[in-house]
Design a protein around this motif. Sequence first.
Motif, PDB file in Angstrom:
ATOM      1  N   GLU A  10      31.821  44.377  21.190  1.00  0.00           N
ATOM      2  CA  GLU A  10      31.805  42.988  20.725  1.00  0.00           C
ATOM      3  C   GLU A  10      32.462  42.808  19.363  1.00  0.00           C
ATOM      4  O   GLU A  10      33.018  41.740  19.075  1.00  0.00           O
ATOM      5  CB  GLU A  10      30.371  42.462  20.687  1.00  0.00           C
ATOM      6  N   ASN A  11      32.384  43.828  18.525  1.00  0.00           N
ATOM      7  CA  ASN A  11      32.991  43.772  17.192  1.00  0.00           C
ATOM      8  C   ASN A  11      33.876  44.996  16.989  1.00  0.00           C
ATOM      9  O   ASN A  11      33.529  45.910  16.234  1.00  0.00           O
ATOM     10  CB  ASN A  11      31.902  43.717  16.105  1.00  0.00           C
ATOM     11  N   PRO A  12      35.026  45.025  17.665  1.00  0.00           N
ATOM     12  CA  PRO A  12      35.887  46.214  17.602  1.00  0.00           C
ATOM     13  C   PRO A  12      36.373  46.505  16.187  1.00  0.00           C
ATOM     14  O   PRO A  12      36.732  45.577  15.440  1.00  0.00           O
ATOM     15  CB  PRO A  12      37.051  45.850  18.537  1.00  0.00           C
ATOM     16  N   GLN A  13      36.350  47.783  15.820  1.00  0.00           N
ATOM     17  CA  GLN A  13      36.744  48.199  14.480  1.00  0.00           C
ATOM     18  C   GLN A  13      38.245  47.977  14.291  1.00  0.00           C
ATOM     19  O   GLN A  13      39.060  48.482  15.054  1.00  0.00           O
ATOM     20  CB  GLN A  13      36.411  49.681  14.277  1.00  0.00           C
ATOM     21  N   ARG A  14      38.598  47.270  13.232  1.00  0.00           N
ATOM     22  CA  ARG A  14      39.993  46.873  13.035  1.00  0.00           C
ATOM     23  C   ARG A  14      40.926  48.078  12.890  1.00  0.00           C
ATOM     24  O   ARG A  14      42.031  48.086  13.425  1.00  0.00           O
ATOM     25  CB  ARG A  14      40.098  45.969  11.805  1.00  0.00           C
ATOM     26  N   ARG A  15      40.477  49.091  12.163  1.00  0.00           N
ATOM     27  CA  ARG A  15      41.334  50.259  11.946  1.00  0.00           C
ATOM     28  C   ARG A  15      41.607  50.980  13.270  1.00  0.00           C
ATOM     29  O   ARG A  15      42.726  51.433  13.516  1.00  0.00           O
ATOM     30  CB  ARG A  15      40.684  51.214  10.943  1.00  0.00           C
ATOM     31  N   ILE A  17      41.523  49.614  16.335  1.00  0.00           N
ATOM     32  CA  ILE A  17      42.413  48.756  17.128  1.00  0.00           C
ATOM     33  C   ILE A  17      43.856  48.904  16.646  1.00  0.00           C
ATOM     34  O   ILE A  17      44.796  48.978  17.448  1.00  0.00           O
ATOM     35  CB  ILE A  17      41.959  47.288  17.046  1.00  0.00           C
ATOM     36  N   SER A  18      44.046  48.962  15.346  1.00  0.00           N
ATOM     37  CA  SER A  18      45.381  49.135  14.784  1.00  0.00           C
ATOM     38  C   SER A  18      45.995  50.457  15.231  1.00  0.00           C
ATOM     39  O   SER A  18      47.188  50.525  15.560  1.00  0.00           O
ATOM     40  CB  SER A  18      45.318  49.078  13.252  1.00  0.00           C
ATOM     41  N   GLY A  19      45.173  51.514  15.292  1.00  0.00           N
ATOM     42  CA  GLY A  19      45.650  52.818  15.738  1.00  0.00           C
ATOM     43  C   GLY A  19      46.069  52.815  17.201  1.00  0.00           C
ATOM     44  O   GLY A  19      47.088  53.406  17.575  1.00  0.00           O
ATOM     45  N   VAL A  20      45.292  52.116  18.043  1.00  0.00           N
ATOM     46  CA  VAL A  20      45.633  52.010  19.464  1.00  0.00           C
ATOM     47  C   VAL A  20      46.927  51.216  19.642  1.00  0.00           C
ATOM     48  O   VAL A  20      47.804  51.587  20.437  1.00  0.00           O
ATOM     49  CB  VAL A  20      44.482  51.363  20.265  1.00  0.00           C
ATOM     50  N   ALA A  21      47.063  50.118  18.877  1.00  0.00           N
ATOM     51  CA  ALA A  21      48.284  49.324  18.947  1.00  0.00           C
ATOM     52  C   ALA A  21      49.501  50.149  18.537  1.00  0.00           C
ATOM     53  O   ALA A  21      50.566  50.066  19.170  1.00  0.00           O
ATOM     54  CB  ALA A  21      48.160  48.081  18.059  1.00  0.00           C
ATOM     55  N   ASP A  22      49.351  50.975  17.513  1.00  0.00           N
ATOM     56  CA  ASP A  22      50.454  51.846  17.086  1.00  0.00           C
ATOM     57  C   ASP A  22      50.829  52.827  18.198  1.00  0.00           C
ATOM     58  O   ASP A  22      52.015  53.139  18.390  1.00  0.00           O
ATOM     59  CB  ASP A  22      50.068  52.622  15.821  1.00  0.00           C
ATOM     60  N   SER A  23      49.833  53.311  18.920  1.00  0.00           N
ATOM     61  CA  SER A  23      50.101  54.232  20.033  1.00  0.00           C
ATOM     62  C   SER A  23      50.919  53.547  21.123  1.00  0.00           C
ATOM     63  O   SER A  23      51.852  54.125  21.683  1.00  0.00           O
ATOM     64  CB  SER A  23      48.789  54.760  20.622  1.00  0.00           C
ATOM     65  N   ILE A  24      50.570  52.293  21.424  1.00  0.00           N
ATOM     66  CA  ILE A  24      51.323  51.542  22.442  1.00  0.00           C
ATOM     67  C   ILE A  24      52.754  51.311  21.970  1.00  0.00           C
ATOM     68  O   ILE A  24      53.710  51.493  22.737  1.00  0.00           O
ATOM     69  CB  ILE A  24      50.614  50.211  22.758  1.00  0.00           C
ATOM     70  N   ARG A  25      52.919  50.946  20.709  1.00  0.00           N
ATOM     71  CA  ARG A  25      54.269  50.734  20.156  1.00  0.00           C
ATOM     72  C   ARG A  25      55.092  52.017  20.214  1.00  0.00           C
ATOM     73  O   ARG A  25      56.318  51.980  20.331  1.00  0.00           O
ATOM     74  CB  ARG A  25      54.178  50.255  18.708  1.00  0.00           C
ATOM     75  N   LEU A  67      50.952  41.538  33.371  1.00  0.00           N
ATOM     76  CA  LEU A  67      51.110  41.373  31.931  1.00  0.00           C
ATOM     77  C   LEU A  67      49.803  40.830  31.372  1.00  0.00           C
ATOM     78  O   LEU A  67      49.402  39.707  31.682  1.00  0.00           O
ATOM     79  CB  LEU A  67      52.263  40.413  31.621  1.00  0.00           C
ATOM     80  N   MET A  68      49.116  41.652  30.589  1.00  0.00           N
ATOM     81  CA  MET A  68      47.859  41.254  29.969  1.00  0.00           C
ATOM     82  C   MET A  68      48.199  40.446  28.720  1.00  0.00           C
ATOM     83  O   MET A  68      48.763  40.972  27.763  1.00  0.00           O
ATOM     84  CB  MET A  68      47.056  42.503  29.597  1.00  0.00           C
ATOM     85  N   CYS A  69      47.887  39.146  28.749  1.00  0.00           N
ATOM     86  CA  CYS A  69      48.309  38.224  27.686  1.00  0.00           C
ATOM     87  C   CYS A  69      47.128  37.794  26.823  1.00  0.00           C
ATOM     88  O   CYS A  69      45.999  37.681  27.309  1.00  0.00           O
ATOM     89  CB  CYS A  69      48.976  36.988  28.298  1.00  0.00           C
ATOM     90  N   GLN A  70      47.423  37.515  25.557  1.00  0.00           N
ATOM     91  CA  GLN A  70      46.360  37.108  24.631  1.00  0.00           C
ATOM     92  C   GLN A  70      45.880  35.691  24.903  1.00  0.00           C
ATOM     93  O   GLN A  70      44.689  35.401  24.817  1.00  0.00           O
ATOM     94  CB  GLN A  70      46.862  37.220  23.189  1.00  0.00           C
ATOM     95  N   VAL A 129      40.079  43.917  24.191  1.00  0.00           N
ATOM     96  CA  VAL A 129      41.449  43.654  24.630  1.00  0.00           C
ATOM     97  C   VAL A 129      42.059  42.518  23.825  1.00  0.00           C
ATOM     98  O   VAL A 129      43.230  42.566  23.432  1.00  0.00           O
ATOM     99  CB  VAL A 129      41.498  43.305  26.133  1.00  0.00           C
ATOM    100  N   GLN A 130      41.283  41.482  23.555  1.00  0.00           N
ATOM    101  CA  GLN A 130      41.796  40.364  22.758  1.00  0.00           C
ATOM    102  C   GLN A 130      42.201  40.831  21.355  1.00  0.00           C
ATOM    103  O   GLN A 130      43.238  40.426  20.834  1.00  0.00           O
ATOM    104  CB  GLN A 130      40.760  39.245  22.685  1.00  0.00           C
ATOM    105  N   ALA A 131      41.391  41.695  20.755  1.00  0.00           N
ATOM    106  CA  ALA A 131      41.718  42.222  19.427  1.00  0.00           C
ATOM    107  C   ALA A 131      42.990  43.066  19.485  1.00  0.00           C
ATOM    108  O   ALA A 131      43.848  42.988  18.596  1.00  0.00           O
ATOM    109  CB  ALA A 131      40.556  43.056  18.896  1.00  0.00           C
ATOM    110  N   LEU A 132      43.127  43.845  20.539  1.00  0.00           N
ATOM    111  CA  LEU A 132      44.303  44.705  20.705  1.00  0.00           C
ATOM    112  C   LEU A 132      45.570  43.868  20.920  1.00  0.00           C
ATOM    113  O   LEU A 132      46.621  44.129  20.326  1.00  0.00           O
ATOM    114  CB  LEU A 132      44.075  45.653  21.876  1.00  0.00           C
TER     115      LEU A 132
END
Length: 206
Positions: A10-15, A17-25, A67-70, A129-132
């Motif tokens: 419910e309250n995903p840790q920002r750091r 989420i940022s790391g997962v996003a970097d992995s996708i990039r 396509l998973m969209c925000q 997922v929304q945070a990501l």
Amino acid sequence: MAKYFDVHPENPQRRTISGVADSIRADELVAYPTDSCYALGCRLGSRDGISRIRAIRHLDDRHHFTLMCQNFAQLGQFVQIDNDVFRAIKAATPGSYTFILPATKEVPRQLLHPKKKTVGVRIPDHAVVQALLAELGEPILSSTLLLPDEEEPLTQGWEIKERLDHEVDVVVDSGDCGTEPTTVIDFSGGGTEIVRRGAGDPSRFE
């Protein structure tokens, strides 16, 4: 060996989420939870990610990727929507629905159904997922994490890590997210076809 991230549902840790996003990039393949079971996901234009998802799931070129969209504004960049369909989708999102629609030129060709030129899109109702998606700034190319010859998707992060440790790069665990995949609605033929009945209530489209 896959990286493993334990994320609050419910309250995903920002750091994190940022790391997962970097992995996708960085063109890595991620197993992540949604509002209707786990999914495999990668960067939108990742040829390697698409081929790895196809290999893990034994998919042919007729499979509809999603396509998973925000949000609705982002979804509208990638599919063609008329007014009636717009209202129907708007009323049902965010939620456990996948919609098949004609793709715009923004969608990489390798994602399209080879004959129909369509793609699946959805807006999940899941905080992680929304945070990501917010961090990433673009959709995640996704497919349900359903392994060949198995009737139900994997639902536990630790089990996914154990079974796919050398086939995915990242596992995001935020607890159990159920075994029922999305309800799939096909709007591409000019009408409304319920392709699969799943977690979303299909009655609103009948």
